[in-house]
Design a protein around this motif. Structure first.
Motif, PDB file in Angstrom:
ATOM      1  N   UNK A 165      42.083  33.258  40.318  1.00 40.23           N
ATOM      2  CA  UNK A 165      41.681  34.502  40.973  1.00 40.23           C
ATOM      3  C   UNK A 165      40.296  34.931  40.492  1.00 40.23           C
ATOM      4  N   UNK A 166      40.048  34.769  39.192  1.00 39.38           N
ATOM      5  CA  UNK A 166      38.743  35.121  38.645  1.00 39.38           C
ATOM      6  C   UNK A 166      37.628  34.272  39.223  1.00 39.38           C
ATOM      7  N   UNK A 167      37.903  32.979  39.450  1.00 37.06           N
ATOM      8  CA  UNK A 167      36.909  32.094  40.059  1.00 37.06           C
ATOM      9  C   UNK A 167      36.615  32.520  41.496  1.00 37.06           C
ATOM     10  N   UNK A 168      37.652  32.860  42.237  1.00 37.11           N
ATOM     11  CA  UNK A 168      37.449  33.332  43.606  1.00 37.11           C
ATOM     12  C   UNK A 168      36.639  34.632  43.608  1.00 37.11           C
ATOM     13  N   UNK A 169      36.987  35.549  42.707  1.00 34.44           N
ATOM     14  CA  UNK A 169      36.260  36.821  42.610  1.00 34.44           C
ATOM     15  C   UNK A 169      34.781  36.578  42.321  1.00 34.44           C
TER      16      UNK A 169
END
Length: 292
Positions: A25-29
């Protein structure tokens, strides 16, 4: 007329079919922030087609895109392909999706894109479903043959008005290029990752209309994982053989290492608009009418 669009689904797909990993999720963000920053630097507004469950499960992502002034479009409710649903299932799915998105952002959602461009000759009733749900614009037609089906019979590669039964909707199809006498898509997804920057830019400059489409996962430099058999069969609704899963793995990872740099070059050199802006400048009285 160059339109830039994004399909926003990765957070939901990760939770539903992979490991529900906070790191992902952090990578997508992070890459969403990069995209929004690059667009803002050029004062470009895009259309972001979001699955309805993004509004339910990851509302901050959709709110962030909306707050940046981009158009929020609909990309189904759970990213299930329309050509694998009945008409009744598609209507239920679409109503749920548009309801969730509109409730979150407080605006009417006017644009739609089917997952995997899954509207074709066999399920042209989907246009009636979209009209019933209040959509004015669609960007689901892939006017060549592809492994998911495509709609080669559509016969139009520029914006057109589609009439199907009692429905009428403005269609923005995916653009194509001639390669060795064949029409081939080039402007988004795996095609964008495969073709070199110079070829994509040249083709866009040769025509009056082009539509780019991207996924956040297209831009991540590292590889996606091979899906488990159960997840593959749940998602694709076909046998999750090792061959099928590795073919999908290769297609989803080809050319990822340079995709973000390629996109940045396009953003810095192309004057883009979103579907809402394009709709407002087209003289629809002169557009071709496609009767299905």
């Amino acid at each position: 007329m160059n339109i830039i669009s994004f399909d926003i689904e990765e957070w939901f797909i990760e939770r539903a079919f992979f490991s529900n990993c906070e790191v992902r999720y952090g990578e997508f963000d992070e890459f969403l922030e990069k995209v929004l920053g690059a667009l803002d630097a050029r004062n470009i507004k895009g259309t972001f087609f979001c699955v309805g469950q993004m509004a339910t499960e990851f509302p901050d992502v959709v709110r962030k895109i909306d707050a940046a002034g981009h158009e929020i479009g609909c990309h189904s409710n759970t990213h299930r392909w329309l050509n694998k649903m009945t008409r009744e299932e598609a209507l239920e799915d679409t109503k749920a999706a548009v309801g969730a998105l509109e409730q979150l952002i407080g605006k009417k959602v006017k644009s739609y894109r089917a997952p995997a461009f899954s509207i074709g000759k066999a399920n042209k009733w989907a246009f009636e479903v979209l009209a019933e749900c209040g959509f004015e614009r669609d960007a689901s037609v892939f006017p060549v043959v592809r492994d998911f089906g495509g709609f080669a019979e559509f016969g139009q590669k520029e914006p057109a008005i589609v009439k199907c039964g009692s429905a009428q909707i403005k269609e923005f199809p995916i653009c194509t290029a001639k390669i060795m006498g064949k029409d081939v898509a080039y402007s988004g997804g795996g095609y964008f990752r495969f073709f070199p920057y110079w070829f994509i830019k040249r083709e866009m400059e040769k025509h009056d209309y082009a539509m780019n489409y991207f996924h956040i996962a297209d831009l991540l430099p590292e590889s996606n994982k091979v899906m488990s058999r159960a997840s593959y069969e749940t998602y694709f609704k076909e046998p999750g053989t090792l061959l099928n899963r590795y073919k999908r793995y290769i297609k989803s990872n080809l050319g990822k290492s340079g995709a973000w740099d390629k996109l940045q070059k396009l953003i810095n050199s192309i004057d883009y608009m979103n579907l809402d802006q394009a709709d407002s400048v087209i003289d629809w009285s002169k557009a071709k009418v496609i009767e299905l």
